[in-house]
Design an enzyme around this catalytic site. Sequence first.
Site, PDB file in Angstrom:
ATOM      1  N   HIS A  21       0.844  -1.201   0.000  1.00 26.31           N
ATOM      2  CA  HIS A  21       0.000   0.000   0.000  1.00 26.31           C
ATOM      3  C   HIS A  21       0.875   1.245   0.000  1.00 26.31           C
ATOM      4  CE1 HIS A  21      -4.202  -1.526   1.282  1.00 26.31           C
ATOM      5  NE2 HIS A  21      -3.581  -2.415   0.537  1.00 26.31           N
ATOM      6  N   TYR A  26      -9.576   5.792   6.736  1.00 25.30           N
ATOM      7  CA  TYR A  26      -9.792   6.213   8.123  1.00 25.30           C
ATOM      8  C   TYR A  26     -10.849   7.313   8.075  1.00 25.30           C
ATOM      9  CZ  TYR A  26      -5.568   3.709   9.630  1.00 25.30           C
ATOM     10  OH  TYR A  26      -4.629   2.732   9.919  1.00 25.30           O
ATOM     11  N   PRO A  29      -5.372   0.913  18.753  1.00 23.60           N
ATOM     12  CA  PRO A  29      -4.998   0.386  17.435  1.00 23.60           C
ATOM     13  C   PRO A  29      -4.991   1.392  16.287  1.00 23.60           C
ATOM     14  CG  PRO A  29      -7.175  -0.406  18.085  1.00 23.60           C
ATOM     15  CD  PRO A  29      -6.620   0.315  19.267  1.00 23.60           C
ATOM     16  N   LYS A  83       0.184   0.433  15.233  1.00 26.16           N
ATOM     17  CA  LYS A  83       1.573   0.393  15.693  1.00 26.16           C
ATOM     18  C   LYS A  83       1.939  -0.827  16.543  1.00 26.16           C
ATOM     19  CE  LYS A  83       2.913   3.652  13.520  1.00 26.16           C
ATOM     20  NZ  LYS A  83       3.707   3.256  12.383  1.00 26.16           N
ATOM     21  N   TYR A 127       3.270   6.991  10.339  1.00 22.51           N
ATOM     22  CA  TYR A 127       2.461   5.834   9.956  1.00 22.51           C
ATOM     23  C   TYR A 127       3.317   4.779   9.266  1.00 22.51           C
ATOM     24  CZ  TYR A 127      -1.668   3.275   8.357  1.00 22.51           C
ATOM     25  OH  TYR A 127      -2.615   2.311   8.155  1.00 22.51           O
TER      26      TYR A 127
HETATM   27  P1  FAD Z   1       0.751 -11.321  21.686  1.00 19.17           P
HETATM   28  O1  FAD Z   1       0.419 -11.405  20.247  1.00 19.17           O
HETATM   29  O2  FAD Z   1      -0.311 -10.921  22.634  1.00 19.17           O
HETATM   30  O3  FAD Z   1       1.355 -12.735  22.119  1.00 19.17           O
HETATM   31  C1  FAD Z   1       1.585 -13.082  23.459  1.00 19.17           C
HETATM   32  C2  FAD Z   1       1.520 -14.594  23.593  1.00 19.17           C
HETATM   33  O4  FAD Z   1       1.902 -14.960  24.919  1.00 19.17           O
HETATM   34  C3  FAD Z   1       0.119 -15.133  23.393  1.00 19.17           C
HETATM   35  O5  FAD Z   1       0.144 -16.155  22.417  1.00 19.17           O
HETATM   36  C4  FAD Z   1      -0.290 -15.647  24.759  1.00 19.17           C
HETATM   37  O6  FAD Z   1      -1.144 -16.788  24.685  1.00 19.17           O
HETATM   38  C5  FAD Z   1       1.061 -15.996  25.364  1.00 19.17           C
HETATM   39  N1  FAD Z   1       1.085 -16.015  26.836  1.00 19.17           N
HETATM   40  C6  FAD Z   1       0.509 -15.140  27.689  1.00 19.17           C
HETATM   41  N2  FAD Z   1       0.763 -15.475  28.963  1.00 19.17           N
HETATM   42  C7  FAD Z   1       1.533 -16.591  28.925  1.00 19.17           C
HETATM   43  C8  FAD Z   1       2.112 -17.413  29.923  1.00 19.17           C
HETATM   44  N3  FAD Z   1       1.957 -17.147  31.221  1.00 19.17           N
HETATM   45  N4  FAD Z   1       2.838 -18.491  29.544  1.00 19.17           N
HETATM   46  C9  FAD Z   1       3.009 -18.768  28.217  1.00 19.17           C
HETATM   47  N5  FAD Z   1       2.471 -18.016  27.222  1.00 19.17           N
HETATM   48  C10 FAD Z   1       1.745 -16.941  27.574  1.00 19.17           C
HETATM   49  N6  FAD Z   1      -0.808  -3.863  15.564  1.00 19.17           N
HETATM   50  C11 FAD Z   1      -0.254  -3.428  14.413  1.00 19.17           C
HETATM   51  O7  FAD Z   1       0.973  -3.215  14.382  1.00 19.17           O
HETATM   52  N7  FAD Z   1      -0.983  -3.249  13.268  1.00 19.17           N
HETATM   53  C12 FAD Z   1      -2.325  -3.444  13.251  1.00 19.17           C
HETATM   54  O8  FAD Z   1      -2.941  -3.316  12.175  1.00 19.17           O
HETATM   55  C13 FAD Z   1      -2.961  -3.830  14.484  1.00 19.17           C
HETATM   56  N8  FAD Z   1      -4.295  -4.049  14.536  1.00 19.17           N
HETATM   57  C14 FAD Z   1      -4.843  -4.583  15.667  1.00 19.17           C
HETATM   58  C15 FAD Z   1      -6.189  -4.840  15.656  1.00 19.17           C
HETATM   59  C16 FAD Z   1      -6.778  -5.414  16.796  1.00 19.17           C
HETATM   60  C17 FAD Z   1      -8.261  -5.682  16.763  1.00 19.17           C
HETATM   61  C18 FAD Z   1      -5.977  -5.741  17.942  1.00 19.17           C
HETATM   62  C19 FAD Z   1      -6.598  -6.380  19.153  1.00 19.17           C
HETATM   63  C20 FAD Z   1      -4.639  -5.458  17.940  1.00 19.17           C
HETATM   64  C21 FAD Z   1      -4.048  -4.883  16.824  1.00 19.17           C
HETATM   65  N9  FAD Z   1      -2.688  -4.621  16.785  1.00 19.17           N
HETATM   66  C22 FAD Z   1      -2.146  -4.091  15.637  1.00 19.17           C
HETATM   67  C23 FAD Z   1      -1.824  -4.941  17.923  1.00 19.17           C
HETATM   68  C24 FAD Z   1      -1.083  -6.282  17.742  1.00 19.17           C
HETATM   69  O9  FAD Z   1      -1.992  -7.309  17.440  1.00 19.17           O
HETATM   70  C25 FAD Z   1      -0.288  -6.625  19.016  1.00 19.17           C
HETATM   71  O10 FAD Z   1       0.496  -5.505  19.359  1.00 19.17           O
HETATM   72  C26 FAD Z   1       0.609  -7.865  18.830  1.00 19.17           C
HETATM   73  O11 FAD Z   1      -0.156  -9.045  18.897  1.00 19.17           O
HETATM   74  C27 FAD Z   1       1.715  -7.946  19.899  1.00 19.17           C
HETATM   75  O12 FAD Z   1       2.457  -9.122  19.746  1.00 19.17           O
HETATM   76  P2  FAD Z   1       3.140  -9.846  20.989  1.00 19.17           P
HETATM   77  O13 FAD Z   1       3.859 -11.014  20.425  1.00 19.17           O
HETATM   78  O14 FAD Z   1       3.886  -8.838  21.789  1.00 19.17           O
HETATM   79  O15 FAD Z   1       1.943 -10.297  21.931  1.00 19.17           O
HETATM   80  C1  DHB Z   2      -5.676  -2.637  10.662  1.00 14.40           C
HETATM   81  C2  DHB Z   2      -5.759  -2.339  11.991  1.00 14.40           C
HETATM   82  C3  DHB Z   2      -5.463  -1.060  12.403  1.00 14.40           C
HETATM   83  O1  DHB Z   2      -5.511  -0.732  13.699  1.00 14.40           O
HETATM   84  C4  DHB Z   2      -5.093  -0.077  11.501  1.00 14.40           C
HETATM   85  O2  DHB Z   2      -4.834   1.175  11.941  1.00 14.40           O
HETATM   86  C5  DHB Z   2      -4.987  -0.399  10.176  1.00 14.40           C
HETATM   87  C6  DHB Z   2      -5.282  -1.684   9.752  1.00 14.40           C
HETATM   88  C7  DHB Z   2      -6.007  -4.009  10.202  1.00 14.40           C
HETATM   89  O3  DHB Z   2      -6.353  -4.828  11.052  1.00 14.40           O
HETATM   90  O4  DHB Z   2      -5.934  -4.269   9.008  1.00 14.40           O
END
Ligand code: FAD
Ligand code: DHB
Length: 382
Positions: free
Chosen positions: A72, A194, A286, A290, A378
Amino acid sequence: MFATVAIVGAGPAGLLLARMLHNAGIDSIVLEHRDRAYVEHRQRAGMLEQGTVDALRACGAAERLDREGLVHHGIELRFDHQSHHLDFPALTGGRSVMIYAQTEIVKDLVALQLAEGGPLLFEAEAIAIEDDMLTFVRDGVEEKLGFDFVVGCDGFHGISRAAIPDARVYERDYPYSWLGILADVPPSCEELIYAHSDRGFALHSMRSPTVSRLYLQVPNDTDPDDWPDDRIWDELDARFAVDADWKLMRGPITQKAVTPMRSFVTEPMRHGRLFLAGDAAHIVPPTGAKGLNLAIADVVTLAKALQHWFTTGSPDLLNTYSDTCLRRVWRAEHFSYFMTTLLHRAPDQTPFDTRLQLSQLHRIADSRHAAAELAENYAGLP
Ligand code: FAD
Ligand code: DHB
């Protein structure tokens, strides 16, 4: 059991760290509380910064991403029934972003780890972290894992953060949530939209040429069951309304979930041999996408620091890990807060507040400088 690096959590942060360490010849064991299917199907992020894509490519985890990811070159801002395109390459000196679902990154990294990497134990819940020993439970039995270093990649609800004594916490809640849907319908746009509207925020994203991902601002504690499909599409239609020949395509909704919004940072991100990475250390609302990108940036920094330690014996990069990450984290915290408060409608919003939002949106549409500031943040800062 012993691992040079014990990793708690098989989200994108933990899995990518394990992959990078494996490539550097450093052994690790990943413990994941949930089962494989759960981790691979949890719908979350989709927008990847250039630096995130580069990191996945550099460690050999981007084969499918390069085939299926959608490049994109900008986003669309919609307000006052007008649409404004931000051209990222022109505004940032050539940078773009990629749409590729977090679920797919996780699937790719899990497959690589199981085929080539060290142990990845599903349904293994870490319950305590001490100086050089971690306790976890698998099949109802407590086991011990010794380590040189332990990395908490266990997300916001994990246990690692609590093992940092005297941590400073900074946080903010928001008076709204997102209702996110996945729908089997081709995206109605080429780039993400957006939308600011009197009825609240809406975001049009996508997962593939045949699957759309859309989000609606809703009140906190909204029950998704109160939102039948027609109500969702009608509300999206109203919020995306624009004075142009544009139509939102509808299709079957396959998933629906409500996500609360929060800003959260814990400092420092290290205590002795324990390091925190990703959502375990920080959360952003979100808007602006980021969270995943920050998680990846943390583990890229940490993998380099650990590799430096093991090849040179110098702790310099380990010692600066927390400060290096927090600089990026706070920039993303500010940007996510800015995008969120610019585009959402607070329950107690006054007409004055709305005028300020619209003034800032017009400024971004009219000024190359204001647009470049948004685009640089962004698309991702170096
Ligand atoms: P997580 O993905 O949360 O992984 C943590 C893992 O640890 C999990 O699998 C969990 O089960 C495990 N765990 C927890 N406790 C324990 C334990 N005690 N023992 C063993 N395992 C454990 N970010 C973006 O950059 N771009 C986007 O477009 C975006 N959109 C989003 C949309 C939504 C709806 C949501 C909810 C989030 C979005 N995010 C986005 C944020 C992004 O999904 C998270 O920041 C990302 O998942 C972080 O990754 P992580 O590996 O740090 O944590
Ligand atoms: C998506 C999520 C976001 O929070 C965003 O700013 C852009 C895209 C996505 O899930 O595709």
